[in-house]
Design an enzyme around this catalytic site. Structure first.
Site, PDB file in Angstrom:
ATOM      1  N   ARG A 178      39.210  75.695 106.650  1.00 49.31           N
ATOM      2  CA  ARG A 178      39.489  75.141 107.973  1.00 49.31           C
ATOM      3  C   ARG A 178      38.268  75.372 108.994  1.00 49.31           C
ATOM      4  NH1 ARG A 178      42.108  78.609 110.551  1.00 49.31           N
ATOM      5  NH2 ARG A 178      42.556  80.227 108.894  1.00 49.31           N
ATOM      6  N   ARG A 223      42.330  76.838  96.293  1.00 50.06           N
ATOM      7  CA  ARG A 223      43.695  77.007  96.558  1.00 50.06           C
ATOM      8  C   ARG A 223      44.641  76.390  95.511  1.00 50.06           C
ATOM      9  NH1 ARG A 223      45.283  79.016 101.835  1.00 50.06           N
ATOM     10  NH2 ARG A 223      43.368  79.246 103.016  1.00 50.06           N
ATOM     11  N   CYS A 238      44.985  87.922 104.044  1.00 53.31           N
ATOM     12  CA  CYS A 238      45.169  89.069 103.744  1.00 53.31           C
ATOM     13  C   CYS A 238      46.337  89.881 102.786  1.00 53.31           C
ATOM     14  CB  CYS A 238      45.685  89.825 105.286  1.00 53.31           C
ATOM     15  SG  CYS A 238      44.338  90.183 106.290  1.00 53.31           S
ATOM     16  N   ARG A 287      43.711  93.635 108.180  1.00 53.92           N
ATOM     17  CA  ARG A 287      42.742  94.453 107.185  1.00 53.92           C
ATOM     18  C   ARG A 287      41.808  95.306 107.877  1.00 53.92           C
ATOM     19  NH1 ARG A 287      40.439  92.327 102.188  1.00 53.92           N
ATOM     20  NH2 ARG A 287      42.137  90.872 102.223  1.00 53.92           N
ATOM     21  N   TYR A 305      39.918  68.531 103.423  1.00 57.37           N
ATOM     22  CA  TYR A 305      40.557  69.920 103.050  1.00 57.37           C
ATOM     23  C   TYR A 305      41.763  70.393 103.641  1.00 57.37           C
ATOM     24  CZ  TYR A 305      41.227  74.868 102.946  1.00 57.37           C
ATOM     25  OH  TYR A 305      42.046  76.026 102.848  1.00 57.37           O
ATOM     26  N   SER A 311      44.719  85.253 107.946  1.00 58.59           N
ATOM     27  CA  SER A 311      44.606  84.496 106.803  1.00 58.59           C
ATOM     28  C   SER A 311      43.838  85.367 105.744  1.00 58.59           C
ATOM     29  CB  SER A 311      43.663  83.373 107.194  1.00 58.59           C
ATOM     30  OG  SER A 311      44.132  82.485 108.048  1.00 58.59           O
ATOM     31  N   ASP A 360      53.336  98.330  95.237  1.00 57.03           N
ATOM     32  CA  ASP A 360      53.808  99.574  95.750  1.00 57.03           C
ATOM     33  C   ASP A 360      53.898  99.637  97.419  1.00 57.03           C
ATOM     34  OD1 ASP A 360      53.950 101.231  93.704  1.00 57.03           O
ATOM     35  OD2 ASP A 360      51.669 100.912  93.283  1.00 57.03           O
ATOM     36  N   LYS A 391      49.332  73.647 109.335  1.00 52.52           N
ATOM     37  CA  LYS A 391      49.073  74.597 110.554  1.00 52.52           C
ATOM     38  C   LYS A 391      49.017  73.760 111.826  1.00 52.52           C
ATOM     39  CE  LYS A 391      47.620  78.095 107.915  1.00 52.52           C
ATOM     40  NZ  LYS A 391      48.284  79.305 108.085  1.00 52.52           N
ATOM     41  N   HIS A 451      53.217  82.804 112.418  1.00 53.21           N
ATOM     42  CA  HIS A 451      52.219  82.647 111.049  1.00 53.21           C
ATOM     43  C   HIS A 451      52.929  83.638 110.279  1.00 53.21           C
ATOM     44  CE1 HIS A 451      47.930  82.842 109.132  1.00 53.21           C
ATOM     45  NE2 HIS A 451      48.720  82.026 108.535  1.00 53.21           N
ATOM     46  N   ASP A 460      53.866  82.080 104.505  1.00 53.60           N
ATOM     47  CA  ASP A 460      52.956  81.358 105.265  1.00 53.60           C
ATOM     48  C   ASP A 460      53.483  81.432 106.905  1.00 53.60           C
ATOM     49  OD1 ASP A 460      50.319  81.298 106.152  1.00 53.60           O
ATOM     50  OD2 ASP A 460      50.546  79.088 106.224  1.00 53.60           O
TER      51      ASP A 460
HETATM   52  C1  OXD Z   1      45.470  80.128 106.425  1.00 56.45           C
HETATM   53  C2  OXD Z   1      46.331  79.534 105.359  1.00 56.45           C
HETATM   54  O1  OXD Z   1      44.209  80.038 106.409  1.00 56.45           O
HETATM   55  O2  OXD Z   1      47.332  79.730 105.237  1.00 56.45           O
HETATM   56  O3  OXD Z   1      46.220  80.941 107.101  1.00 56.45           O
HETATM   57  O4  OXD Z   1      45.761  78.648 104.653  1.00 56.45           O
HETATM   58 MN    MN Z   2      48.214  81.227 106.640  1.00 55.33          MN
END
Ligand code: OXD
Ligand code: MN
Length: 593
Positions: free
Chosen positions: A69, A377, A250, A408, A197, A248, A504, A206, A226, A277
């Site tokens: 993106r 992807r 994570c 993160r 892409y 994204s 876990d 998105k 999201h 997502d």
């Molecule tokens: C992002 C995706 O970049 O889900 O958040 O592709």
């Molecule tokens: Mn996403």
């Protein structure tokens, strides 16, 4: 066949603009899609993979300058700049339309215009919204056929309504300097040019389901977030649902499809994936918050997905999946990516389609030395996922017990904490920050603020978005989900992750649900409530109580530095920042003293 006058008028206008050789309406039939797959293989746009090992699967390579993106080239074109807010790029709508139509003009010459009618959400559900995407890319059609519900049934449900979203995608010549992803929230319009892409061109995802939908949600009293949605089933067969927002890459897809640790599996715990997502959430007639996943598939990051990290996602990619920018194993015509297994193919092409030598892999230069692009992807149908929820197609959605934010963070955030209440939870979401990953172009590993993981996806002023969250909380009252924050990514002084993560993480989700049901106490800290050390189950783990203690500590110095970062981040909102958020920030600062 389309008879809706507003749709037909727009298609005619676009036809005159882009000048296609042919026009094809995507009816959703398997025969039509199969014909398009054959055409894409013939033209080289897709490579058919081994039919025995990966039935119905294909590989596609994007242009090397078009692999993620492009946030710097993504615009919210509201009439007033102020309505886009300081966290979005803004362009004046007339100027944007002029520029985009100029780029799009004649760009379908020699190409076919595909008209994709699609529904975000189960067709006909009161949660769902309809869009039309025009594209000159078969790859886009085939991805949209996985990621959304498409075809004639969508056209039929729309009838003569004018409530639908316009989406024009033109590949043009994939020129970086003329690439634009533009949203016109006041016109329900999306235009994307010069990219091929996924995140830039699958306009239902998105662009619509987050940027346009967040704006619609604010005006119509619902939320587009999201967030993954998962159901956690206990041994008594009761399922509680959690919605969770992470920036994204994570590990949202991993958490959404989590496999409980063995001990829990034996006891009868199960996790069901509703979405990985995006969540659209509305207040139900019972006053609770209900969620649907508007998507129909997973557009997941391939690297790192393996038998251990996410066996469910891996299983989902074994048929009818499109891979983008992964490595091709020439010996058996299958695909490979870093982290899939320890056996990189010896005879392979990298994501660019060049002969690839795995021994030259250099972690410091992944893009040029890896087999798969770090943001490669898989586009896999949701129905392929072994743990897909029985409620996945339910137009009514699932009731949400807990909302979880996460990022993160090497040091600041503890493993888990609960916000003091909804208003404080909105503050917790607003101060989310995370180290950046390869999902968007730009530097990797830099801490950036990402409120509710929506910074790249909120289609209007971020401070108004906080206000909308606060409003939703007022409407939900005592029925509001409880709000938590988690961090799976704390590291020790050598930079190693302290918490084992993956399956876990269920141990933390269990504590979260126990809190929602008032079944467990907690310890108050300046940032919120953390578990008592003994309430995080560590049986069978290579983790001691001391480690948990460390994972739950709130370091006052780190948090004081954090408040400076928050103050700087908030500055851009000026007077628009809701008073409630200012109060919450002050409260935190006082408690840290
Ligand atoms: C992002 C995706 O970049 O889900 O958040 O592709
Ligand atoms: Mn996403």
């Amino acid at each position: 066949m389309i008879t809706n006058k507003s749709v037909l008028a727009w298609i005619d206008e676009m036809k005159a603009l882009v000048n296609p050789d042919n026009v094809v309406l995507i009816d959703g039939s398997e025969a039509q899609l199969e014909d398009l797959r054959a055409q894409a293989v013939k033209s080289g746009e897709m490579i058919k993979l081994n039919e025995d090992l990966l039935p119905g699967c294909y590989l596609h390579r994007t242009a090397v300058n078009d692999v993620a993106r492009v946030e710097g080239r993504t615009f919210i074109c509201s009439k007033k700049e102020e309505d886009a807010g300081p966290t979005n790029n803004w362009m004046e709508p007339t100027k944007a339309y002029d520029m985009l139509f100029n780029i799009a003009k004649g760009s379908y010459a020699g190409r076919t215009m595909y008209i994709i009618p699609y529904s975000m959400g189960p067709v006909g559900s009161e949660f769902s919204k309809i869009g039309f995407e025009l594209t000159d890319s078969i790859y886009v059609v085939l991805n949209m056929a996985i990621m959304t519900r498409i075809g004639q049934e969508v056209v039929d449900v729309l009838g003569n309504s004018e409530d639908w979203i316009k989406g024009l995608h033109c590949k043009c010549n994939i020129e970086e300097e003329n690439r634009y992803i533009c949203h016109f929230p006041e016109d329900n319009y999306i235009i994307s040019v010069n990219s091929g892409y996924g995140g830039n061109v699958l306009l239902g995802k998105k662009c619509f389901a987050l940027r346009i939908a967040s704006f619609l949600g604010k005006n119509e009293g619902w939320m587009a977030e999201h967030m993954l949605i998962l159901g956690l089933e206990n041994p008594q067969g009761e399922i509680k649902y959690i919605a969770a927002a992470f920036p994204s890459a994570c590990g949202k897809t991993n958490l959404a499809m989590l496999i409980p640790p063995e001990k829990y599996r034996k006891l009868g715990y199960k996790v069901w994936c509703v979405g990985d997502d995006i969540a659209w959430m509305r207040i139900g007639s019972d006053g609770r918050l209900w969620a649907v996943n508007p998507e129909n598939g997973f557009f997941g990051v391939a690297p790192g997905t393996n038998e251990n990290s996410n066996p469910n996602a891996l299983a989902a990619t074994k048929k009818n999946t499109i891979f983008t920018n992964v490595a091709l194993n020439l010996d058996d015509n299958t695909v490979w990516w870093e982290g899939l297994d320890k056996n990189p193919p010896k005879n392979a092409l990298n994501w660019k389609g060049e002969k690839w030598d795995y021994t030259k892999y250099d972690k410091a230069d992944k893009v040029n030395t890896s087999g798969a692009h770090p943001n490669s992807r898989f586009t896999a149908p949701a129905v392929n996922c072994p743990c897909i929820s029985s409620e996945f197609n339910s137009g009514k959605g699932v009731p949400i017990s807990a909302i979880v934010f996460g990022g993160r963070r090497a040091k600041a955030a503890p493993l888990v904490y609960q916000s003091r209440d909804w208003q404080n939870g909105v503050f917790v979401g607003s101060i989310m920050a995370s180290e950046t990953t390869a999902a968007a172009t730009g530097a990797v590993g830099v801490v950036r603020n990402d409120p509710m993981a929506m910074k790249p996806f909120c289609g209007y002023h971020m401070a108004d978005y906080f206000g909308h969250w606060l409003e939703m909380g007022k409407k939900l009252g005592s029925k509001a989900p409880k709000i938590f924050n988690v961090n799976w990514f704390r590291t020790d002084d050598e930079g190693n992750f302290i918490w084992p993560g993956f399956g876990d993480n269920m141990r933390v989700l269990n504590w979260i649900l126990a809190r929602c049901e008032d079944k467990v106490d907690a310890v108050e800290t300046p940032v919120g409530y953390v578990p008592k050390v003994e309430d995080i189950d560590i049986e069978d783990l290579d983790v001691t109580e001391d480690t948990i203690k460390e994972l739950l500590t709130i370091d006052k110095d780190v948090w004081t530095a954090e408040t400076e970062n928050i103050a700087k981040f908030y500055e851009q909102f000026g007077d628009k920042l809701p008073q409630e958020i200012k109060n919450e920030f002050e409260g935190l600062q006082n408690r840290l003293k």
